[in-house]
Enzyme design. Structure first.
Site, PDB file in Angstrom:
ATOM      1  N   TYR A   1       8.645 -11.343   7.483  1.00  0.00           N
ATOM      2  CA  TYR A   1       8.063 -10.135   8.060  1.00  0.00           C
ATOM      3  C   TYR A   1       9.141  -9.070   8.271  1.00  0.00           C
ATOM      4  O   TYR A   1      10.231  -9.344   8.760  1.00  0.00           O
ATOM      5  CB  TYR A   1       7.364 -10.443   9.380  1.00  0.00           C
ATOM      6  CG  TYR A   1       6.081 -11.242   9.247  1.00  0.00           C
ATOM      7  CD1 TYR A   1       5.495 -11.451   7.994  1.00  0.00           C
ATOM      8  CD2 TYR A   1       5.442 -11.784  10.350  1.00  0.00           C
ATOM      9  CE1 TYR A   1       4.313 -12.175   7.867  1.00  0.00           C
ATOM     10  CE2 TYR A   1       4.263 -12.510  10.237  1.00  0.00           C
ATOM     11  CZ  TYR A   1       3.712 -12.703   8.990  1.00  0.00           C
ATOM     12  OH  TYR A   1       2.545 -13.427   8.860  1.00  0.00           O
TER      13      TYR A   1
ATOM     14  N   SER B   1      -6.289 -11.778   9.092  1.00  0.00           N
ATOM     15  CA  SER B   1      -7.148 -10.719   8.519  1.00  0.00           C
ATOM     16  C   SER B   1      -8.585 -10.875   8.991  1.00  0.00           C
ATOM     17  O   SER B   1      -9.538 -10.780   8.216  1.00  0.00           O
ATOM     18  CB  SER B   1      -7.079 -10.737   6.987  1.00  0.00           C
ATOM     19  OG  SER B   1      -5.813 -10.331   6.534  1.00  0.00           O
TER      20      SER B   1
ATOM     21  N   LEU C   1     -10.400  -8.962  10.649  1.00  0.00           N
ATOM     22  CA  LEU C   1     -11.190  -7.741  10.465  1.00  0.00           C
ATOM     23  C   LEU C   1     -11.019  -7.197   9.052  1.00  0.00           C
ATOM     24  O   LEU C   1     -11.173  -6.002   8.794  1.00  0.00           O
ATOM     25  CB  LEU C   1     -10.793  -6.690  11.507  1.00  0.00           C
ATOM     26  CG  LEU C   1     -11.038  -7.102  12.969  1.00  0.00           C
ATOM     27  CD1 LEU C   1     -10.544  -6.023  13.920  1.00  0.00           C
ATOM     28  CD2 LEU C   1     -12.514  -7.409  13.217  1.00  0.00           C
ATOM     29  N   ALA C   2     -10.689  -8.110   8.131  1.00  0.00           N
ATOM     30  CA  ALA C   2     -10.580  -7.790   6.707  1.00  0.00           C
ATOM     31  C   ALA C   2      -9.590  -6.661   6.437  1.00  0.00           C
ATOM     32  O   ALA C   2      -9.856  -5.750   5.649  1.00  0.00           O
ATOM     33  CB  ALA C   2     -11.954  -7.455   6.123  1.00  0.00           C
ATOM     34  N   GLY C   3      -8.451  -6.739   7.112  1.00  0.00           N
ATOM     35  CA  GLY C   3      -7.396  -5.757   6.867  1.00  0.00           C
ATOM     36  C   GLY C   3      -7.786  -4.326   7.177  1.00  0.00           C
ATOM     37  O   GLY C   3      -7.268  -3.390   6.569  1.00  0.00           O
TER      38      GLY C   3
END
Length: 294
Positions: free
Chosen positions: A49, A204, A206-208
């Site tokens: 990251y 993810s 919230l689906a990115g």
């Protein structure tokens, strides 16, 4: 060995540094303390990251405030090798899962995070040429040395999970799960977690950010519109409904919230109080699948 404990909502640190908010050390400390105040005590890292810099950012806070470590659990991952100035030896993006590399990566993460141990180490992605016996040997050594308490994987198929789990006990599989990513519900991944009584970690969720983009495709719009109606009936927000949808599953999914905004993290925490009915759950499923169930 200390039993695995995590908060029911996990704070994802992927976007805290260079890959996102570029938080200062002071702002990082405020965010950590804000999460802890909300009962979000588990923080999800990976060595890569921020091009291998975000662990150090987080660790600077722990260096200056070591007492914070007593109240949190740290997850990190290893295995992905990025092409970046911070790793000039890498001429191609690839995976490294040798015993020596896993141990070396953990040693570096311990230094970065200014901690004596990692609560959970995950193999970030399965390699087509991984030697699970070598991975298990690394896990055994790290556990005996007290440097890692628990071990798991991320993005593993059920068969890959089983292959490694047969050699060393795993505690979780961190996978992408959302109202737009339905595969884990039908490919055996969540079935395996229920069978083994292991809680999967979901990223993810919230689906990115797809649900909150200005331009939504037809599928996203269908799901969003249903979630919006359910939010009205539950006096909630769309993001809370989508998280509550995951929390309803018997696998006891642990959502990872990647926001650096404390109000968004609080929203996720509050979503735990929302109980969707079976029919409401299937409204979202149908909207995503584009057809009613058989």
């Amino acid at each position: 060995m200390r039993a695995l404990t995590t908060s029911k909502i996990i704070s994802g640190c992927m976007y805290w540094g260079e890959w996102g908010a570029n938080l200062s050390v002071i702002d990082t400390q405020k965010l950590i303390e804000g999460c802890l105040d909300l009962g979000v005590t588990t923080f999800d890292h990976a060595d890569i990251y921020g091009h291998y810099t975000t662990e150090k950012l987080f660790g600077q806070v722990l260096k200056e405030n070591p007492a914070l470590r007593e109240n949190m659990q740290l997850i990190t991952k290893c295995g992905i090798q990025l092409m970046t100035p911070n790793r000039p030896e890498n001429s191609i993006k690839h995976y490294a899962l040798s015993k020596a590399y896993i141990i070396e990566s953990v040693e570096q993460s311990l230094k970065n995070l200014h901690t004596d141990f990692i609560d959970v180490l995950l193999i970030h992605r399965p390699s087509p040429i991984m030697d699970t016996h070598a991975i298990a040997e690394a896990f055994n050594q790290l556990q005996k040395e007290g440097k890692v308490l628990h071990f798991g994987v991320s993005n593993f198929t059920p068969s890959q999970f089983e292959m490694l789990n047969s050699l060393f006990p795993l505690v979780t599989n961190q996978i992408e799960i959302s109202a737009l990513q339905l595969n884990p519900f039908i490919d055996g991944t969540l079935d395996q977690c229920v069978q083994k009584q292991l809680q999967p970690m979901a990223y993810s969720v919230l689906a990115g950010g797809s649900f909150f983009a200005k331009e939504k495709d037809e599928r996203v719009s269908r799901v969003y519109n249903v979630a919006e109606r359910l939010a009205d009936s539950h006096n909630a927000t769309v993001d809370q409904i989508l998280i509550a949808w995951l929390l309803k599953h018997p696998a006891r999914i642990l959502p990872i919230v990647g926001s650096t905004k404390i109000d968004r993290i609080k929203s996720a925490v509050d979503a735990q109080a929302i109980v969707l009915s079976d029919q409401e759950w299937f409204m979202i499923w149908e909207a995503s699948a584009g057809e009613e169930v058989a």
